[in-house]
Motif scaffolding. Sequence first.
Motif, mmCIF file in Angstrom:
data_model
loop_
_atom_site.group_PDB
_atom_site.id
_atom_site.type_symbol
_atom_site.label_atom_id
_atom_site.label_comp_id
_atom_site.label_asym_id
_atom_site.label_seq_id
_atom_site.Cartn_x
_atom_site.Cartn_y
_atom_site.Cartn_z
ATOM 1 N N PRO A 115 -3.252 6.215 8.280
ATOM 2 C CA PRO A 115 -2.175 5.740 9.151
ATOM 3 C C PRO A 115 -0.770 6.020 8.600
ATOM 4 O O PRO A 115 0.231 5.638 9.197
ATOM 5 C CB PRO A 115 -2.424 4.235 9.214
ATOM 6 N N LEU A 116 -0.689 6.691 7.466
ATOM 7 C CA LEU A 116 0.592 6.923 6.796
ATOM 8 C C LEU A 116 1.127 8.318 7.112
ATOM 9 O O LEU A 116 0.388 9.304 7.079
ATOM 10 C CB LEU A 116 0.432 6.773 5.281
ATOM 11 N N GLN A 117 2.405 8.413 7.396
ATOM 12 C CA GLN A 117 3.091 9.689 7.576
ATOM 13 C C GLN A 117 3.870 9.960 6.289
ATOM 14 O O GLN A 117 4.532 9.068 5.760
ATOM 15 C CB GLN A 117 4.065 9.615 8.761
ATOM 16 N N ILE A 118 3.793 11.197 5.790
ATOM 17 C CA ILE A 118 4.434 11.551 4.532
ATOM 18 C C ILE A 118 5.581 12.519 4.813
ATOM 19 O O ILE A 118 5.396 13.548 5.462
ATOM 20 C CB ILE A 118 3.424 12.197 3.558
ATOM 21 N N GLU A 133 3.779 3.074 11.021
ATOM 22 C CA GLU A 133 4.185 2.450 12.275
ATOM 23 C C GLU A 133 5.702 2.541 12.483
ATOM 24 O O GLU A 133 6.383 1.567 12.769
ATOM 25 C CB GLU A 133 3.705 1.001 12.331
ATOM 26 N N ASN A 134 6.230 3.768 12.282
ATOM 27 C CA ASN A 134 7.657 4.070 12.486
ATOM 28 C C ASN A 134 8.588 3.262 11.591
ATOM 29 O O ASN A 134 9.743 3.028 11.937
ATOM 30 C CB ASN A 134 8.040 3.884 13.953
ATOM 31 N N HIS A 135 8.089 2.831 10.427
ATOM 32 C CA HIS A 135 8.892 2.078 9.467
ATOM 33 C C HIS A 135 8.729 2.722 8.090
ATOM 34 O O HIS A 135 7.610 2.979 7.655
ATOM 35 C CB HIS A 135 8.426 0.619 9.416
ATOM 36 N N ILE A 136 9.843 3.011 7.421
ATOM 37 C CA ILE A 136 9.770 3.564 6.068
ATOM 38 C C ILE A 136 9.332 2.444 5.138
ATOM 39 O O ILE A 136 10.053 1.471 4.924
ATOM 40 C CB ILE A 136 11.115 4.158 5.617
ATOM 41 N N SER A 137 8.132 2.588 4.594
ATOM 42 C CA SER A 137 7.571 1.566 3.707
ATOM 43 C C SER A 137 7.925 1.819 2.249
ATOM 44 O O SER A 137 8.095 0.885 1.480
ATOM 45 C CB SER A 137 6.057 1.514 3.859
ATOM 46 N N VAL A 138 7.983 3.084 1.843
ATOM 47 C CA VAL A 138 8.332 3.462 0.473
ATOM 48 C C VAL A 138 9.281 4.640 0.555
ATOM 49 O O VAL A 138 9.061 5.579 1.318
ATOM 50 C CB VAL A 138 7.079 3.867 -0.339
ATOM 51 N N PHE A 139 10.353 4.587 -0.229
ATOM 52 C CA PHE A 139 11.300 5.702 -0.313
ATOM 53 C C PHE A 139 11.701 5.830 -1.774
ATOM 54 O O PHE A 139 12.312 4.920 -2.336
ATOM 55 C CB PHE A 139 12.523 5.454 0.571
ATOM 56 N N GLU A 140 11.307 6.923 -2.409
ATOM 57 C CA GLU A 140 11.582 7.137 -3.827
ATOM 58 C C GLU A 140 12.264 8.475 -4.031
ATOM 59 O O GLU A 140 11.893 9.465 -3.402
ATOM 60 C CB GLU A 140 10.280 7.112 -4.639
ATOM 61 N N CYS A 141 13.248 8.513 -4.936
ATOM 62 C CA CYS A 141 13.963 9.746 -5.264
ATOM 63 C C CYS A 141 14.018 9.922 -6.781
ATOM 64 O O CYS A 141 14.097 8.938 -7.519
ATOM 65 C CB CYS A 141 15.393 9.701 -4.739
ATOM 66 N N ALA A 164 5.332 8.126 -4.998
ATOM 67 C CA ALA A 164 5.347 6.984 -4.078
ATOM 68 C C ALA A 164 3.953 6.358 -4.085
ATOM 69 O O ALA A 164 2.974 7.022 -3.768
ATOM 70 C CB ALA A 164 5.713 7.427 -2.669
ATOM 71 N N ASP A 165 3.875 5.093 -4.485
ATOM 72 C CA ASP A 165 2.612 4.353 -4.482
ATOM 73 C C ASP A 165 2.564 3.443 -3.267
ATOM 74 O O ASP A 165 3.588 2.862 -2.876
ATOM 75 C CB ASP A 165 2.479 3.503 -5.745
ATOM 76 N N TYR A 166 1.373 3.297 -2.690
ATOM 77 C CA TYR A 166 1.218 2.466 -1.502
ATOM 78 C C TYR A 166 -0.159 1.803 -1.530
ATOM 79 O O TYR A 166 -1.130 2.402 -1.984
ATOM 80 C CB TYR A 166 1.347 3.331 -0.240
ATOM 81 N N SER A 167 -0.233 0.562 -1.059
ATOM 82 C CA SER A 167 -1.501 -0.164 -0.965
ATOM 83 C C SER A 167 -1.678 -0.702 0.443
ATOM 84 O O SER A 167 -0.728 -1.180 1.052
ATOM 85 C CB SER A 167 -1.531 -1.340 -1.947
ATOM 86 N N LEU A 168 -2.900 -0.615 0.943
ATOM 87 C CA LEU A 168 -3.256 -1.215 2.223
ATOM 88 C C LEU A 168 -4.767 -1.364 2.252
ATOM 89 O O LEU A 168 -5.447 -1.024 1.287
ATOM 90 C CB LEU A 168 -2.743 -0.406 3.401
ATOM 91 N N GLY A 169 -5.306 -1.881 3.316
ATOM 92 C CA GLY A 169 -6.743 -2.113 3.401
ATOM 93 C C GLY A 169 -7.539 -0.861 3.100
ATOM 94 O O GLY A 169 -7.232 0.205 3.638
ATOM 95 N N PRO A 170 -8.578 -0.958 2.251
ATOM 96 C CA PRO A 170 -9.333 0.241 1.880
ATOM 97 C C PRO A 170 -9.993 0.932 3.068
ATOM 98 O O PRO A 170 -10.211 2.137 3.033
ATOM 99 C CB PRO A 170 -10.373 -0.279 0.890
ATOM 100 N N ASN A 171 -10.294 0.210 4.119
ATOM 101 C CA ASN A 171 -10.907 0.827 5.294
ATOM 102 C C ASN A 171 -9.899 1.589 6.148
ATOM 103 O O ASN A 171 -10.279 2.279 7.085
ATOM 104 C CB ASN A 171 -11.613 -0.220 6.150
ATOM 105 N N GLU A 172 -8.608 1.459 5.837
ATOM 106 C CA GLU A 172 -7.569 2.158 6.600
ATOM 107 C C GLU A 172 -7.252 3.535 6.033
ATOM 108 O O GLU A 172 -6.567 4.321 6.667
ATOM 109 C CB GLU A 172 -6.292 1.315 6.627
ATOM 110 N N LEU A 173 -7.723 3.814 4.823
ATOM 111 C CA LEU A 173 -7.446 5.091 4.181
ATOM 112 C C LEU A 173 -8.666 5.997 4.267
ATOM 113 O O LEU A 173 -9.800 5.519 4.308
ATOM 114 C CB LEU A 173 -7.094 4.868 2.700
ATOM 115 N N PRO A 174 -8.460 7.321 4.271
ATOM 116 C CA PRO A 174 -9.605 8.236 4.259
ATOM 117 C C PRO A 174 -10.477 7.985 3.029
ATOM 118 O O PRO A 174 -9.986 7.602 1.969
ATOM 119 C CB PRO A 174 -8.957 9.617 4.181
#
Length: 98
Positions: free
Chosen positions: A14-17, A34-42, A51-61
């Motif tokens: 569900p993540l856009q990169i 969901e059209n919201h920048i969750s992580v922004f790193e430079c 960029a590290d991200y966590s969410l439900g394991p069933n939501e990721l490939p």
Amino acid sequence: MTVADFVSYGAYGPLQIWSTTNLENKRCIAVVRENHISVFECTTPPAETIADYSLGPNELPLPPYGELTDSVRFILHDGVVDVYRPTTGGEFYGGDCC
């Protein structure tokens, strides 16, 4: 900063990169959900942009080794984004993202 300053690398679950094209000599990566920048790193080269991200394991490939995890790490390497998923030992398994 405008939309023209960003390049899309596609989706990972569900993540856009996204990354920036050129922001004050820095490399930037954005994780959008969901059209919201969750992580922004430079970072300033040669440092890696991570960029590290966590969410439900069933939501990721499902990772190649078959274990469900709730964490994902994206690393911007010039024009390529690699994705890494942690193993049970805490190490990261890497591969191409998008």
